[in-house]
Design a protein around this motif. Structure first.
Motif, PDB file in Angstrom:
ATOM      1  N   HIS A 170       0.808  -1.226   0.000  1.00 14.54           N
ATOM      2  CA  HIS A 170       0.000   0.000   0.000  1.00 14.54           C
ATOM      3  C   HIS A 170       0.840   1.274   0.000  1.00 14.54           C
ATOM      4  CE1 HIS A 170       0.808  -1.123   4.217  1.00 14.54           C
ATOM      5  NE2 HIS A 170       1.032   0.163   4.359  1.00 14.54           N
TER       6      HIS A 170
ATOM      7  N   VAL B 207      -3.048   3.402  -1.129  1.00 10.05           N
ATOM      8  CA  VAL B 207      -3.649   2.790   0.058  1.00 10.05           C
ATOM      9  C   VAL B 207      -5.171   2.935  -0.005  1.00 10.05           C
ATOM     10  CG1 VAL B 207      -3.360   4.884   1.458  1.00 10.05           C
ATOM     11  CG2 VAL B 207      -3.594   2.662   2.579  1.00 10.05           C
TER      12      VAL B 207
ATOM     13  N   ASP C  63      -5.400  -2.549  -2.982  1.00  9.40           N
ATOM     14  CA  ASP C  63      -4.131  -1.830  -3.049  1.00  9.40           C
ATOM     15  C   ASP C  63      -3.325  -2.356  -4.227  1.00  9.40           C
ATOM     16  OD1 ASP C  63      -3.391  -4.292  -2.076  1.00  9.40           O
ATOM     17  OD2 ASP C  63      -2.303  -3.550  -0.337  1.00  9.40           O
TER      18      ASP C  63
END
Length: 647
Positions: free
Chosen positions: A161, A309, A339
């Protein structure tokens, strides 16, 4: 020989004639390498840093520097040696794949060449979701999927992420998960020793010249075949994970429940792929095979349209598009955003109570999955009860330390146990394995604060398993004398009156225990600290907290009902309660748990330095619906840590 491009996407694969590291001068690389190593984060969750030449974490460029090239080659070298010793063969079969970050191709080229040069057999998938490559290596170790030899391990290039300029490397064996913390430690120590050797660069340069360009070309030409094998293995494995069985009749029975409801009532799902590795995976085919109507945005690999993210503002494009789709077709009630490596994803829903779409918090998503999977265990008879309502079967949920206590309340309703490990997928997976060795059934585990669930027998978070859990909860409904999953939850949680035949996802969410939890990626949950010794920081924090407690305890009791506290430390797979010295938490998690007059745990504050990012994370978790309590506790925690950092 000309540079080669992927036939399906047109993306650059590499130039077989260009041998990495050959232009590096040892007299000039030392300082650059030393700096790069200082910024390199080495953990069981992955080895990560900013790989772009500019050093800017939001840089979408695809080239990496000399120092990082040396680091990557060394990582591949030590993993090759490690795997040969681990499995006792001079020619292990290793799968190499990457997420959709631009620097992944340059990193993959170096890793592939190094592994081949050291005698490994390499199979390259190019862009592939993390759960897919892990399912491939796991399934390939059990049965033949087009090759005579089974698969021994994998190298996956990803920074999960983190922002687009970051990248990293994950290593794993053929059990379908990343290396355990103890095994990762061995690899890290070997890497650190190897890269410091005086003749190391010369050795790498010589090693890489032994790989012929025709070998690389041949490898690239087989990408589509290898990827199709991975796709098929992943689809096969996903059927097992979501249904909880390898038996095809049982699988079909579960899927028939889903198909019956989706076809009768309609089920529209929006996927904001955000250019992630899931653009090349099974999502659309799998969901459509269950009768869902699927729409997608940002569905080309590397079409990264917003922050990676899947939290907060990153969910907004999906939320807005879901709202528009719902207006056109009311069947669209669910969306998700993965992600970059596709091993986690958070949800947006259409909430009919407020007549708009909204994003769910990561903790909320995990709670829904826990309800779904535990209720599914009751439905299938894996979790049974005696006449007094006590669980006959030994069942547990394994989670990380900042997962909300909402999960404890859910587990209490099902009469199952909860165990916590330090943050890190390897820690939670390792804890679940240990619990199974002790006789527990561990169907669901995960890191609630980060979003995403791990459903056994998988060893990695997976948004398709999250969607599968939600679909089961929505579609396995009550029939005659058989209770569906939501009704099971309502009965066991003492909310029988909340059940209705026309329930929706919003109905289910409203029955979850009420907790306010700090989002892991909220600005106020992230600190930049100067103190590098986190054990020392926590020792300083203890003196400050003890002083502050004496000043505030009457106020905390009168305003929030908090009358006592307990300190807990989380290191690896172990939780230690009632620690006397906060320093014992070391680099791990430190939690201060608060109880009320009835000795009920009602809140906690928590801290830990990230193992994959140069940040210090904090959070608060509070029972109830009053955001002011969570804000107060978080602000208080932040002030105490900042004071400890400035001592």
């Amino acid at each position: 020989m000309a540079p080669i491009r992927h036939p399906g996407t047109g993306l650059f694969l590499g130039d077989p004639d260009v041998i990495p590291l050959q232009s590096i001068n040892e007299s000039t690389i030392h300082t650059e390498l030393e700096c790069a190593l200082q910024n390199l984060i080495l953990s069981a969750s992955g080895w990560r840093t900013v790989f772009t030449l500019s050093g800017y974490e939001e840089d979408p460029a695809n080239q990496i520097g000399d120092a990082h090239s040396c680091i990557v080659a060394t990582a591949a070298l030590v993993f090759s040696d490690y795997l040969k010793q681990k499995i006792g063969t001079p020619k292990p079969v290793i799968i190499v794949g990457q997420d959709s970050r631009p620097t992944g191709t340059a990193i993959a080229d170096i890793i592939i060449r190094t592994l081949i040069a050291t005698g490994c057999e390499v199979r390259y998938t190019f862009i592939i979701a993390a759960p897919e490559i892990m399912a491939y290596v796991r399934e390939g170790s059990f049965y033949k999927i087009g090759h005579q030899r089974h698969l021994d391990g994998f190298v996956y290039i990803s920074a999960s992420h983190n922002p687009i300029g970051h990248n990293g490397i994950k290593f794993g064996l053929n059990d379908g998960g990343v290396l355990s913390a103890s095994e990762a430690k061995i690899l890290i120590e070997t890497f650190q020793k190897t890269i410091q050797a005086s003749d190391h660069l010369a050795r790498l340069q010589q090693l890489l010249t032994t790989v012929h360009s025709d070998t690389i070309t041949s490898l690239y030409e087989k990408i589509d075949v290898i990827k199709q094998e991975a796709y098929s293995a992943y689809l096969h494995f996903t059927n097992e994970v979501i249904t909880g069985s390898q038996n095809q009749e049982i699988q079909q029975r579960v899927f028939s429940y889903i198909e019956e409801t989706t076809k009768q009532q309609g089920m529209g799902i929006l996927i904001d792929f955000n250019g992630s590795a899931r653009t090349t995976s099974i999502d659309r085919y799998f969901l459509e095979s269950l009768g869902c109507t699927v729409a997608s945005i940002n569905d080309k690999p590397r079409e990264i349209a917003h922050r990676i993210v899947p939290e907060g503002e990153s969910l907004e494009p999906c939320r807005q598009n879901l709202e528009a789709l719902h207006e056109q077709n009311p069947a669209f009630v669910l969306g998700y955003v993965p992600d970059c490596d596709g091993d986690r994803g958070n949800l947006v829903i259409w909430d009919e109570f407020i007549k708009t779409s909204r994003s769910l918090e990561a903790q909320e998503v995990f709670a829904l999955c826990c309800v779904a999977e535990l209720a599914h265990m009751v439905f299938t008879g894996e979790l049974r009860y005696d006449k007094k309502g006590n669980a006959i079967d030994k069942v547990a949920v394994a989670i990380n330390d900042p997962t909300s206590m909402r999960i404890d309340r859910i587990a209490q309703a099902f009469d199952v146990s909860v165990f916590r490990a330090e943050v890190g997928e390897a820690n939670v997976v390792g804890l679940a394995r240990r619990l199974r060795e002790q006789g527990y059934k561990v169907r669901i585990l995960g890191e609630g604060a980060a979003g995403g669930n791990i459903t056994h027998p998988s060893s990695v978070r997976d948004p398709i398993d999250t969607i599968g859990a939600i679909l089961k909860l929505l579609t396995i409904r009550s029939h005659q004398d058989t209770m569906g999953l939501f009704e099971i939850w309502c009965e066991l949680s003492g909310q029988a009156e909340a059940y209705r035949n026309d329930f929706t996802l919003s109905t289910i969410i409203n029955t979850l225990p009420s907790f306010i939890s700090t989002s892991a990626y909220a600005p106020e949950a992230i600190l930049k600290i100067k103190t590098t010794d986190h054990a020392l920081l926590k020792e300083r924090f203890q003196y400050i907290f003890l002083h502050e407690w004496e000043l505030r305890k009457e106020e905390l009791a009168s305003r929030y009902g908090i009358i006592e506290w307990e300190a807990l430390a989380y290191n690896g797979m172990d939780e230690r309660r009632n620690i006397l010295n906060f320093r014992e938490a070391g680099k791990g998690g430190l939690k201060i748990l608060f109880r009320n007059f009835h000795n009920v745990e009602i809140a906690y504050i928590w801290m830990r330095g990230s193992g994959t990012e140069p940040v210090f994370r904090i959070m608060a978790d509070v029972a109830g619906k009053d955001y002011r309590i969570e804000r107060d506790l978080l602000t208080w925690l932040r002030q105490m840590i900042e004071k400890a950092d400035n001592v």
